[in-house]
Design a protein around this motif. Structure first.
Motif, mmCIF file in Angstrom:
data_model
loop_
_atom_site.group_PDB
_atom_site.id
_atom_site.type_symbol
_atom_site.label_atom_id
_atom_site.label_comp_id
_atom_site.label_asym_id
_atom_site.label_seq_id
_atom_site.Cartn_x
_atom_site.Cartn_y
_atom_site.Cartn_z
ATOM 1 N N ARG A 7 -81.535 -61.657 21.987
ATOM 2 C CA ARG A 7 -81.615 -60.356 21.294
ATOM 3 C C ARG A 7 -81.182 -59.240 22.239
ATOM 4 N NH1 ARG A 7 -85.342 -60.827 16.740
ATOM 5 N NH2 ARG A 7 -86.000 -58.672 16.884
ATOM 6 N N LEU A 21 -67.310 -46.263 22.029
ATOM 7 C CA LEU A 21 -66.658 -45.634 20.881
ATOM 8 C C LEU A 21 -66.893 -44.128 20.857
ATOM 9 C CD1 LEU A 21 -67.272 -48.193 17.991
ATOM 10 C CD2 LEU A 21 -65.101 -47.562 18.990
ATOM 11 N N ASN A 52 -90.280 -58.520 18.066
ATOM 12 C CA ASN A 52 -89.490 -59.703 17.728
ATOM 13 C C ASN A 52 -89.484 -60.007 16.232
ATOM 14 O OD1 ASN A 52 -88.436 -60.289 20.155
ATOM 15 N ND2 ASN A 52 -89.687 -62.110 20.563
ATOM 16 N N GLU A 53 -90.397 -59.368 15.500
ATOM 17 C CA GLU A 53 -90.470 -59.606 14.051
ATOM 18 C C GLU A 53 -89.355 -58.861 13.308
ATOM 19 O OE1 GLU A 53 -92.656 -61.772 12.707
ATOM 20 O OE2 GLU A 53 -93.321 -62.131 14.758
ATOM 21 N N GLN A 54 -88.778 -57.862 13.967
ATOM 22 C CA GLN A 54 -87.702 -57.081 13.334
ATOM 23 C C GLN A 54 -86.373 -57.813 13.483
ATOM 24 O OE1 GLN A 54 -87.484 -54.244 11.652
ATOM 25 N NE2 GLN A 54 -89.647 -53.660 11.759
ATOM 26 N N PRO A 55 -85.615 -57.975 12.404
ATOM 27 C CA PRO A 55 -84.295 -58.609 12.561
ATOM 28 C C PRO A 55 -83.363 -57.736 13.412
ATOM 29 C CG PRO A 55 -84.922 -58.423 10.239
ATOM 30 C CD PRO A 55 -85.906 -57.623 11.013
ATOM 31 N N LEU A 57 -80.291 -57.515 13.204
ATOM 32 C CA LEU A 57 -79.266 -56.919 12.345
ATOM 33 C C LEU A 57 -79.642 -55.513 11.891
ATOM 34 C CD1 LEU A 57 -76.539 -57.851 11.118
ATOM 35 C CD2 LEU A 57 -77.778 -58.294 9.024
ATOM 36 N N ALA A 61 -77.223 -52.516 12.495
ATOM 37 C CA ALA A 61 -76.730 -51.729 11.352
ATOM 38 C C ALA A 61 -77.029 -50.242 11.556
ATOM 39 C CB ALA A 61 -77.370 -52.230 10.064
ATOM 40 N N SER A 64 -74.721 -48.821 14.075
ATOM 41 C CA SER A 64 -73.378 -48.687 13.500
ATOM 42 C C SER A 64 -73.290 -47.442 12.620
ATOM 43 C CB SER A 64 -73.020 -49.916 12.667
ATOM 44 O OG SER A 64 -73.170 -51.063 13.435
ATOM 45 N N VAL A 65 -74.348 -47.169 11.850
ATOM 46 C CA VAL A 65 -74.355 -45.973 10.996
ATOM 47 C C VAL A 65 -74.242 -44.721 11.869
ATOM 48 C CG1 VAL A 65 -75.732 -44.590 9.391
ATOM 49 C CG2 VAL A 65 -75.655 -47.051 9.124
ATOM 50 N N ILE A 67 -72.957 -44.414 14.852
ATOM 51 C CA ILE A 67 -71.620 -44.321 15.438
ATOM 52 C C ILE A 67 -70.619 -43.842 14.391
ATOM 53 C CG2 ILE A 67 -69.721 -45.732 16.396
ATOM 54 C CD1 ILE A 67 -71.936 -44.817 18.361
ATOM 55 N N PHE A 68 -70.763 -44.376 13.181
ATOM 56 C CA PHE A 68 -69.878 -43.944 12.095
ATOM 57 C C PHE A 68 -70.022 -42.430 11.894
ATOM 58 C CE2 PHE A 68 -69.714 -42.889 7.540
ATOM 59 C CZ PHE A 68 -68.359 -43.087 7.317
ATOM 60 N N GLU A 70 -71.145 -40.200 13.968
ATOM 61 C CA GLU A 70 -70.678 -39.483 15.156
ATOM 62 C C GLU A 70 -69.148 -39.352 15.147
ATOM 63 O OE1 GLU A 70 -71.333 -37.671 17.545
ATOM 64 O OE2 GLU A 70 -69.563 -38.015 18.775
ATOM 65 N N ILE B 10 -66.071 -49.593 10.448
ATOM 66 C CA ILE B 10 -67.543 -49.611 10.489
ATOM 67 C C ILE B 10 -68.109 -49.391 9.086
ATOM 68 C CG2 ILE B 10 -69.604 -48.403 11.364
ATOM 69 C CD1 ILE B 10 -68.023 -47.829 13.942
ATOM 70 N N LEU B 14 -70.363 -51.976 7.045
ATOM 71 C CA LEU B 14 -71.738 -51.614 6.659
ATOM 72 C C LEU B 14 -71.958 -51.781 5.154
ATOM 73 C CD1 LEU B 14 -72.356 -48.456 8.860
ATOM 74 C CD2 LEU B 14 -73.684 -50.563 8.915
ATOM 75 N N LEU B 17 -72.035 -55.426 4.348
ATOM 76 C CA LEU B 17 -73.298 -56.001 4.828
ATOM 77 C C LEU B 17 -74.456 -55.630 3.901
ATOM 78 C CD1 LEU B 17 -74.703 -57.495 7.242
ATOM 79 C CD2 LEU B 17 -75.176 -55.227 8.153
ATOM 80 N N SER B 61 -84.135 -64.819 7.806
ATOM 81 C CA SER B 61 -84.611 -64.102 9.001
ATOM 82 C C SER B 61 -83.574 -63.130 9.549
ATOM 83 C CB SER B 61 -85.035 -65.089 10.083
ATOM 84 O OG SER B 61 -83.923 -65.846 10.463
ATOM 85 N N ILE B 62 -82.313 -63.290 9.128
ATOM 86 C CA ILE B 62 -81.269 -62.349 9.573
ATOM 87 C C ILE B 62 -81.515 -60.973 8.952
ATOM 88 C CG2 ILE B 62 -78.763 -61.874 9.577
ATOM 89 C CD1 ILE B 62 -78.360 -64.928 9.361
ATOM 90 N N ASN B 65 -87.856 -58.883 7.600
ATOM 91 C CA ASN B 65 -88.868 -58.849 8.656
ATOM 92 C C ASN B 65 -89.510 -60.238 8.808
ATOM 93 O OD1 ASN B 65 -91.344 -58.423 10.086
ATOM 94 N ND2 ASN B 65 -91.084 -56.244 9.651
ATOM 95 N N HIS B 66 -89.506 -60.737 10.028
ATOM 96 C CA HIS B 66 -89.964 -62.113 10.264
ATOM 97 C C HIS B 66 -91.442 -62.305 9.922
ATOM 98 C CE1 HIS B 66 -86.504 -62.447 13.416
ATOM 99 N NE2 HIS B 66 -86.105 -62.067 12.228
ATOM 100 N N ASP B 67 -92.176 -61.200 9.931
ATOM 101 C CA ASP B 67 -93.604 -61.273 9.628
ATOM 102 C C ASP B 67 -93.835 -61.785 8.202
ATOM 103 O OD1 ASP B 67 -96.146 -60.931 10.610
ATOM 104 O OD2 ASP B 67 -96.391 -58.959 9.666
#
Lengths: 225, 116
Positions: A7, A21, A52-55, A57, A61, A64-65, A67-68, A70, B10, B14, B17, B61-62, B65-67
């Motif tokens: 991660r 960028l 660690n529970e938060q993905p 991605l 994301a 990325s938003v 940066i877009f 900006e 981007i 986005l 995605l 999980s991608i 929230n894994h919880d």
């Protein structure tokens, strides 16, 4: 543990690309909106690292938003003066014709101590030497000295000096820097010719700089230390 | 121009995605609910339920929230352990899975309350 390492690598790469960028700027040179984006990126990147529970991605994301936004903001700022003013603010003249604009100082909430400190950073120690001082949007102070306090230039002295040429490192740590030779429109043969006249071997040179006029400086390797 | 291209890339990435994750998570949620219902009505075995959930969990999980996923795994385990499908534990686990799936769907929804 492996997941944390992975991660971290993903987020490190994301943040590095994001900052690249945004362009090369030091924190002190950033426009207000750039500073906001930089602070937010570091905050957002920390969330999936800490939790660690938060993905990952989600963090990627969100970055990325930012940066877009900006990039769009910087493009719009370039195109429109109004947008630039809204996003970045505008420069404020603090000293005009040698007179301090106290209202302008109040508007930007700057104290006299701040002003003197900023002037000292510009190597100006006497307030009466300043003709104009402008507080830029990035917080830097640009100073124009009065004529009698300005440094004498070669133009003032009407001296006819040869054009400046940027010295580039052509040998670094005993190795030839081909890119610099190319930029100087030179080649290895010319370099060898210069070295022939000096007592040094390439492997003994720590740094050698060369400019387009053929001026060179050589720093020998110090084997004793 | 180069920066505009980066911005466009981007933006497209986005949007793609966002849509893909919305539909993918919804599909995974539907499949999970179906599997749990099929298990409750004895149409599939506990082995099939566990295997399909583990596979789906990795994909989910991608985006999720894994919880939430860990809790669903726990309740699926609780359902499997129950001898009788009329058992109170089984029913509670079933209800909890439904609630969690609903929560996951809510999180993905494009609704005003998710902005605040």
């Amino acid at each position: 543990m492996i997941s944390t390492i992975m991660r971290t690598i993903i987020l490190y790469l994301t943040v590095t690309i994001a900052i690249r960028l945004m362009g090369k700027r030091q924190i002190g040179d950033m426009q207000p909106n750039e500073l906001v984006v930089t602070l937010l990126i570091s905050e957002i990147a920390a969330i999936p690292l800490q939790d660690n529970e938060q993905p990952v991605l989600v963090g990627v994301a969100a970055i990325s938003v930012l940066i877009f936004l900006e990039i769009i903001a910087s493009i719009l700022s370039m195109k429109s003066f109004m947008i630039r003013k809204v996003l970045n603010g505008k420069s404020v003249v603090i000293i005009k014709n040698g007179v301090i604009d106290q209202q302008a100082m109040r508007d930007v909430r700057m104290t006299v101590i701040d002003l003197i400190e900023l002037l000292r950073n510009k190597d100006v120690f006497n307030l009466s030497d300043v003709a104009f001082a402008v507080l830029e949007v990035n917080g830097n102070l640009s100073v124009l000295l009065k004529k009698d306090a300005q440094t004498v230039t070669t133009k003032d002295l009407k001296l006819n000096l040869p054009d400046d040429s940027l010295p580039l490192p052509v040998i670094s740590d005993g190795k030839i820097v081909a890119e610099s030779l190319k930029a100087l429109q030179s080649n290895k043969n010319k370099l060898y010719k210069i070295l022939k006249h000096s007592k040094y071997k390439i492997s003994d040179i720590f740094l050698m700089t060369l400019d387009r006029n053929g001026n060179h400086t050589i720093y020998e390797k110090d084997y004793n230390k | 121009m180069k920066r505009l291209i980066y911005a466009a890339v981007i933006l497209i990435a986005l949007i793609s995605l966002a849509f893909y994750s919305h539909f993918a998570v919804n599909r995974y949620c539907n499949d999970t609910i179906n599997d749990v219902q099929n298990f409750a009505s004895n149409n599939i075995t506990s082995d099939t339920l566990t295997k399909s959930w583990n596979k789906r969990k990795n994909k989910m999980s991608i985006y999720v929230n894994h919880d939430f996923l860990d809790q669903i795994t726990m309740y699926i385990g609780q359902m499997i352990l129950g001898d009788n499908h009329e058992d109170e534990n089984f029913k509670t686990a079933y209800k909890n899975i439904e609630t969690l799936i609903k929560l996951i769907r809510e999180e993905q929804k494009f609704a005003a309350h998710s902005f605040y």
